[in-house]
Design a protein around this motif. Structure first.
Motif, PDB file in Angstrom:
ATOM      1  N   GLY A 188      22.920  41.804  16.513  1.00 37.36           N
ATOM      2  CA  GLY A 188      23.687  42.451  15.479  1.00 37.36           C
ATOM      3  C   GLY A 188      25.110  41.947  15.437  1.00 37.36           C
ATOM      4  N   GLY A 189      25.862  42.472  14.477  1.00 39.92           N
ATOM      5  CA  GLY A 189      27.244  42.058  14.334  1.00 39.92           C
ATOM      6  C   GLY A 189      28.089  43.158  13.742  1.00 39.92           C
ATOM      7  N   GLY A 190      29.367  43.151  14.093  1.00 39.58           N
ATOM      8  CA  GLY A 190      30.286  44.141  13.560  1.00 39.58           C
ATOM      9  C   GLY A 190      31.679  43.570  13.412  1.00 39.58           C
ATOM     10  N   HIS A 191      32.445  44.163  12.504  1.00 43.01           N
ATOM     11  CA  HIS A 191      33.816  43.725  12.233  1.00 43.01           C
ATOM     12  C   HIS A 191      34.724  44.938  12.319  1.00 43.01           C
ATOM     13  CE1 HIS A 191      37.176  41.594  10.386  1.00 43.01           C
ATOM     14  NE2 HIS A 191      36.469  40.485  10.429  1.00 43.01           N
ATOM     15  N   THR A 192      35.886  44.766  12.953  1.00 41.20           N
ATOM     16  CA  THR A 192      36.819  45.878  13.102  1.00 41.20           C
ATOM     17  C   THR A 192      37.801  45.925  11.943  1.00 41.20           C
ATOM     18  OG1 THR A 192      38.659  44.764  14.222  1.00 41.20           O
ATOM     19  CG2 THR A 192      36.764  45.381  15.576  1.00 41.20           C
ATOM     20  N   LYS A 193      38.524  47.037  11.874  1.00 45.91           N
ATOM     21  CA  LYS A 193      39.527  47.207  10.824  1.00 45.91           C
ATOM     22  C   LYS A 193      40.702  46.251  11.007  1.00 45.91           C
ATOM     23  CE  LYS A 193      42.397  50.542  13.255  1.00 45.91           C
ATOM     24  NZ  LYS A 193      43.227  51.735  13.117  1.00 45.91           N
ATOM     25  N   ALA A 194      40.857  45.695  12.217  1.00 45.19           N
ATOM     26  CA  ALA A 194      42.025  44.870  12.522  1.00 45.19           C
ATOM     27  C   ALA A 194      41.690  43.388  12.651  1.00 45.19           C
ATOM     28  CB  ALA A 194      42.677  45.362  13.803  1.00 45.19           C
ATOM     29  N   GLY A 195      40.494  42.983  12.195  1.00 42.86           N
ATOM     30  CA  GLY A 195      40.205  41.557  12.138  1.00 42.86           C
ATOM     31  C   GLY A 195      39.473  40.960  13.315  1.00 42.86           C
ATOM     32  N   TYR A 196      38.928  41.792  14.205  1.00 42.11           N
ATOM     33  CA  TYR A 196      38.122  41.277  15.311  1.00 42.11           C
ATOM     34  C   TYR A 196      36.641  41.408  14.958  1.00 42.11           C
ATOM     35  CZ  TYR A 196      42.376  41.440  18.133  1.00 42.11           C
ATOM     36  OH  TYR A 196      43.642  41.245  18.614  1.00 42.11           O
ATOM     37  N   TRP A 197      35.817  40.488  15.469  1.00 43.58           N
ATOM     38  CA  TRP A 197      34.393  40.536  15.165  1.00 43.58           C
ATOM     39  C   TRP A 197      33.567  40.109  16.376  1.00 43.58           C
ATOM     40  CZ3 TRP A 197      32.332  35.710  15.835  1.00 43.58           C
ATOM     41  CH2 TRP A 197      33.192  34.607  15.686  1.00 43.58           C
ATOM     42  N   TYR A 198      32.312  40.591  16.393  1.00 43.20           N
ATOM     43  CA  TYR A 198      31.392  40.326  17.500  1.00 43.20           C
ATOM     44  C   TYR A 198      29.994  40.101  16.931  1.00 43.20           C
ATOM     45  CZ  TYR A 198      35.332  42.460  19.828  1.00 43.20           C
ATOM     46  OH  TYR A 198      36.603  42.748  20.236  1.00 43.20           O
ATOM     47  N   ILE A 199      29.279  39.119  17.488  1.00 44.02           N
ATOM     48  CA  ILE A 199      27.927  38.800  17.021  1.00 44.02           C
ATOM     49  C   ILE A 199      27.010  38.573  18.221  1.00 44.02           C
ATOM     50  CG2 ILE A 199      26.483  37.211  15.696  1.00 44.02           C
ATOM     51  CD1 ILE A 199      28.894  36.471  14.041  1.00 44.02           C
ATOM     52  N   ASP A 200      25.913  39.315  18.280  1.00 42.04           N
ATOM     53  CA  ASP A 200      24.800  39.073  19.213  1.00 42.04           C
ATOM     54  C   ASP A 200      25.213  38.966  20.678  1.00 42.04           C
ATOM     55  OD1 ASP A 200      23.156  39.082  17.019  1.00 42.04           O
ATOM     56  OD2 ASP A 200      23.064  36.908  16.842  1.00 42.04           O
ATOM     57  N   ASN A 201      26.317  39.609  21.043  1.00 39.68           N
ATOM     58  CA  ASN A 201      26.798  39.588  22.422  1.00 39.68           C
ATOM     59  C   ASN A 201      27.026  38.168  22.929  1.00 39.68           C
ATOM     60  OD1 ASN A 201      27.671  41.070  24.649  1.00 39.68           O
ATOM     61  ND2 ASN A 201      25.705  40.910  25.693  1.00 39.68           N
ATOM     62  N   SER A 202      27.231  37.231  21.996  1.00 45.57           N
ATOM     63  CA  SER A 202      27.386  35.838  22.407  1.00 45.57           C
ATOM     64  C   SER A 202      28.599  35.164  21.790  1.00 45.57           C
ATOM     65  CB  SER A 202      26.135  35.029  22.033  1.00 45.57           C
ATOM     66  OG  SER A 202      25.931  35.039  20.631  1.00 45.57           O
ATOM     67  N   SER A 203      29.110  35.699  20.697  1.00 46.43           N
ATOM     68  CA  SER A 203      30.290  35.102  20.079  1.00 46.43           C
ATOM     69  C   SER A 203      31.204  36.199  19.553  1.00 46.43           C
ATOM     70  CB  SER A 203      29.894  34.159  18.936  1.00 46.43           C
ATOM     71  OG  SER A 203      29.190  34.855  17.926  1.00 46.43           O
ATOM     72  N   SER A 204      32.483  35.897  19.534  1.00 44.94           N
ATOM     73  CA  SER A 204      33.472  36.860  19.062  1.00 44.94           C
ATOM     74  C   SER A 204      34.696  36.103  18.593  1.00 44.94           C
ATOM     75  CB  SER A 204      33.848  37.842  20.176  1.00 44.94           C
ATOM     76  OG  SER A 204      34.425  37.145  21.279  1.00 44.94           O
TER      77      SER A 204
END
Length: 231
Positions: free
Chosen positions: A130-146
């Motif tokens: 999965g993936g998510g984006h924060t209100k302040a411009g940070y993001w995370y994908i599949d526990n492998s990239s950010s």
């Protein structure tokens, strides 16, 4: 003669087989559907009613407002999450808003989409898949990239429009403010899913997340022309 299969109250007291009455009922339903289609009503809306799922939420995520508002009651770890009641079966659109959010940047709250195997005891994208984006411009994908900050910012008490491209598994984020819709970021997921709309956050009951899953509750249409995920 066996009268048990007849209905005495039909056709002015004349005995009518129950099977005839059932057939008339079926014909009536079909005629009504055909009339609706001929008059421009179209086929019935088969989309589900979508809310946050009380059976698929972290134990410290409280739901209210008909399960449309999620409130984190714990500040443990890097966030806790909740999935929606329906997984994504086609390209679709929904909206999110955080109310009075905690001021931290990286894990304050994330919106996006996660699979059924993604842990609920972490921020979106800090599990698989999965993936998510924060209100302040940070993001995370599949526990492998950010990454981040990427220059995007939508703040608190501002709606975020989310398009999910089903064919490419790409999440598009838009800021909805002052009557405008501004593209913010896009995340491409590496796994086929299926995926659920989701949100995660850190807190102690001082802020909450609203989900807007049907067009009646949304303030904007999908920029990519996708239907709302729910009816």
């Amino acid at each position: 003669m066996d009268f048990s299969r007849f209905n005495r109250k039909s056709r002015g007291g004349i005995l009518v087989p129950d099977s005839d009455i059932a057939a008339q009922s079926r014909r009536g339903r079909c005629d009504g559907l055909m009339h609706s289609m001929l008059m421009g009503g179209g086929a019935p809306d088969t989309r589900p009613v979508v809310t946050w799922n009380p059976l698929d939420a972290h134990a410290s995520m409280s739901l209210s407002n008909g399960n449309l508002t999620a409130t984190p009651l714990s500040s443990a770890g890097t966030g806790i999450a909740v999935r929606a009641t329906s997984y994504i079966t086609q390209s679709c659109y929904w909206e999110m808003m955080a109310n009075n959010s905690w001021g931290g940047a990286q894990y304050a709250w994330l919106c996006g989409a996660i699979s059924a195997t993604h842990t609920l005891a972490a921020a979106l994208g800090k599990g698989t898949y999965g993936g998510g984006h924060t209100k302040a411009g940070y993001w995370y994908i599949d526990n492998s990239s950010s990454g981040g900050p990427d220059g995007t910012s939508w703040g608190d008490n501002i709606r975020v429009g989310i398009d999910f491209d089903y064919s490419t598994r790409t999440i598009y984020f838009y800021k909805l403010a002052l009557g405008s819709m501004v593209f913010q970021a896009a995340l491409s997921l590496s796994n086929n899913g299926p995926y659920y709309p989701a949100v995660s956050g850190i807190g102690s009951g001082s802020y909450s997340f609203n989900g807007y899953f049907n067009s009646a509750s949304q303030v904007s249409a999908s920029p990519r022309g996708y239907p709302a995920i729910g009816k």
